[in-house]
Design a protein around this motif. Structure first.
Motif, PDB file in Angstrom:
ATOM      1  N   TYR A 147       0.831  -1.205   0.000  1.00 52.52           N
ATOM      2  CA  TYR A 147       0.000   0.000   0.000  1.00 52.52           C
ATOM      3  C   TYR A 147       0.866   1.255   0.000  1.00 52.52           C
ATOM      4  N   LEU A 148       1.984   1.221   0.709  1.00 52.59           N
ATOM      5  CA  LEU A 148       2.912   2.346   0.706  1.00 52.59           C
ATOM      6  C   LEU A 148       3.434   2.609  -0.697  1.00 52.59           C
ATOM      7  N   ILE A 149       3.789   1.551  -1.416  1.00 49.95           N
ATOM      8  CA  ILE A 149       4.320   1.690  -2.769  1.00 49.95           C
ATOM      9  C   ILE A 149       3.310   2.368  -3.693  1.00 49.95           C
ATOM     10  N   SER A 150       2.041   2.097  -3.505  1.00 49.84           N
ATOM     11  CA  SER A 150       1.010   2.661  -4.385  1.00 49.84           C
ATOM     12  C   SER A 150       0.575   4.061  -3.962  1.00 49.84           C
ATOM     13  N   SER A 151       1.139   4.587  -2.863  1.00 50.91           N
ATOM     14  CA  SER A 151       0.746   5.908  -2.380  1.00 50.91           C
ATOM     15  C   SER A 151       1.689   6.983  -2.923  1.00 50.91           C
ATOM     16  N   PRO A 152       1.240   8.257  -2.939  1.00 50.37           N
ATOM     17  CA  PRO A 152       2.120   9.346  -3.392  1.00 50.37           C
ATOM     18  C   PRO A 152       3.355   9.526  -2.524  1.00 50.37           C
TER      19      PRO A 152
END
Length: 562
Positions: A293-298
């Protein structure tokens, strides 16, 4: 655009840079001096309003053209203020921020005062505070703590003054203390000739200073989520390291509450600056569990090198597979290529476990990331060669190399469909069969049978292990399967029939992942002992369960060579 755009963003008040460039509880800017590039919010509440920037001697607004989450992040990191429609010049237009800048003036924009907007298009934000009523007690007391507390309360014959100033130097509190007590804290550099000490903290923290100073005598204090932020900073200033660690643990209660990851990333950087290793590790643990989820966040593109380096060394990273992690790292490096040297890029790429990349994706890597591979050709070729060797050679051929590079062979927590199953225990379903992954669901979704390859290596991919995943909610359900259970819920994850087939070469360090069904928030990861995993209650979890009535169980198979 004719509509004013208001961006809503969680406001991580504490964990931003403690400097003149960012707003924190320790650097309050509600009374900030007028400095070039300063940002404020104009509105009825301190945390919402239209955005104004100080330039060329006057405040001006910002046009909402190009105004998105990243721009709102920068404002919530830098502004305090009020609300209403703006007036005066419109300084900024066509904003383009990464989200990590310390001021809007560091972002890309047309130029000061270059705009085609009117004040009807003034950009605004609503920054939200995280609040909680949770409280706990810290007790590092000695035998004399009660008497020392009385001494603090009386103030009789005190011989040392502590002046607590607001960061704007407009307000000051004075406390009369005892030099003998304060000399236990070498960080303060108090000598026999010292008469006073001046400490600068924000006005928000002033109500907590007295309780903190009393702790220096008694080693006892009550801590809440609100006071923890100030107490941790005061403990850092005074060198009260044990209190820093104890208060730092309360910050973990905040970790699941911000799905933007701004709080967590800022919290980690704050831990680095204050030397709080407990806080750093707690944040890294959470970000490891929520890495996908961190990877997909800005926020992913804004994290620092040293944070990325620490994160990639974790074996409990939860990602779809190692190829997914490599692709995310390559994107991060390409975004930072002008900031990160080639040697530092290589040090990060060396954390990628090429041996564990699925062999078909390993083959595809040869034809992707051409620019990055040209800069690190030897590293990629070595990784690809070792990856193909790992997939083609029997374990007996590579066993001797494992001691030297054990982490390279150690599986992370890979959640691809081939290696995991997930279901929500709150929903009962009729028996069904999933032909895509050879899975049979029982009378409800708390019993599931599925199969995986014996190991990720190409040598074992056609050899199958069958698994049964179950969640029991009562003693009767356990008894029906001949199992004794003493706490609920409890999960069972076992291989069917052929579990001893590979015990001389392969072991399974399987994991159970608990996550919020609708919020994509992993809050607990647990291993299995004798195929069983007892789910701890909310009070005994490392992190609080933010969704106690609606969370999912994911069973993950983790094969490893012995």
């Amino acid at each position: 655009s004719s509509k004013r755009r208001i961006m809503y963003l969680l406001w991580p008040l504490l964990f931003l840079h403690v400097s003149a460039q960012r707003l924190t509880l320790f650097d309050d800017r509600l009374k900030q001096p007028k400095q070039e590039g300063s940002v404020r919010l104009v509105g009825d509440l301190p945390s919402s309003g239209h955005v104004e920037v100080y330039h060329d001697g006057q405040w001006g607004t910002v046009c909402d053209d190009g105004w998105e989450l990243a721009e709102a992040q920068v404002v919530c990191l830098t502004a305090g203020g009020q609300y209403g429609e703006g007036s005066g010049p419109i300084w900024l237009d066509d904003m383009n921020c990464k989200g990590s800048e310390s001021s809007l003036s560091e972002c890309s924009f047309k130029g000061w005062g270059v705009t085609d907007c009117s004040h009807k298009e003034d950009a605004g934000v609503v920054c939200k505070n995280i609040t909680s009523n949770r409280q706990f007690s810290v007790d590092n007391s000695l035998g004399l703590s009660h008497d020392l507390g009385i001494l603090f309360d009386s103030g009789n014959s005190c011989d040392f003054r502590i002046n607590v100033q607001h960061t704007s130097e407009e307000e000051e509190l004075t406390f009369c203390e005892y030099k003998m007590i304060l000399m236990f804290y070498p960080e303060l550099n108090i000598t026999n000739y010292s008469r006073n000490l001046t400490v600068k903290v924000s006005q928000t923290c002033h109500p907590h200073v007295s309780a903190f100073l009393r702790y220096l005598y008694t080693r006892q204090i009550d801590v809440s989520i609100t006071s923890a932020q100030c107490l941790h900073q005061l403990a850092f200033i005074f060198g009260a390291k044990k209190l820093m660690e104890d208060v730092g643990r309360t910050f973990t209660l905040l970790l699941p509450e911000d799905n933007t990851f701004l709080t967590q990333v800022s919290m980690y950087e704050y831990g680095v600056r204050t030397g709080d290793l407990v806080l750093q590790e707690n944040v890294l643990q959470y970000l490891s569990w929520n890495c996908e989820y961190l990877i997909s966040s800005p926020v992913w593109s804004t994290i620092s090198f040293h944070m990325m380096d620490a994160l990639l060394q974790h074996s409990d990273l939860i990602v779809n597979d190692e190829a997914f992690l490599l692709e995310a790292l390559e994107t991060w490096i390409q975004d930072k290529c002008e900031e990160i040297s080639s040697d530092l890029q290589a040090s990060l790429l060396n954390h990628i476990r090429f041996l564990l990349i699925p062999v078909d994706k390993l083959y595809e890597i040869q034809f992707s990331s051409r620019v990055l591979r040209q800069n690190h050709e030897k590293l990629y070729l070595t990784g690809l060669l070792r990856g193909f060797q790992f997939n083609a050679l029997p374990f007996s051929k590579i066993r001797n190399q494992m001691d030297n590079m054990s982490s390279e062979y150690l599986s992370r927590i890979y959640t691809g469909d081939e290696w995991s199953v997930i279901f929500n225990v709150s929903t009962v379903k009729y028996p069904r069969y999933d032909y895509n992954y050879n899975r049979r669901y029982g009378q409800n979704n708390r019993i599931l049978t599925f199969s995986t390859p014996a190991h990720p290596s190409a040598l074992y991919r056609k050899q199958t292990v069958f698994w049964q995943a179950q969640v029991f909610l009562s003693a009767q359900e356990c008894s029906n399967y001949g199992i004794s259970c003493y706490s609920f819920p409890v999960a069972r994850f076992a291989a069917n029939g052929n579990q001893n087939m590979y015990t001389s070469t392969i072991r399974y360090s399987n994991r159970l992942i608990l996550s919020c069904k609708n919020e994509n928030n992993v809050f607990h990861v647990q291993d299995f002992k004798n195929s069983m995993a007892v789910i701890p209650n909310n009070s005994s979890m490392d992190l609080p369960n933010p969704c106690p009535d609606d969370y999912s169980f994911r069973f993950v198979v983790r094969p490893e060579y012995i």
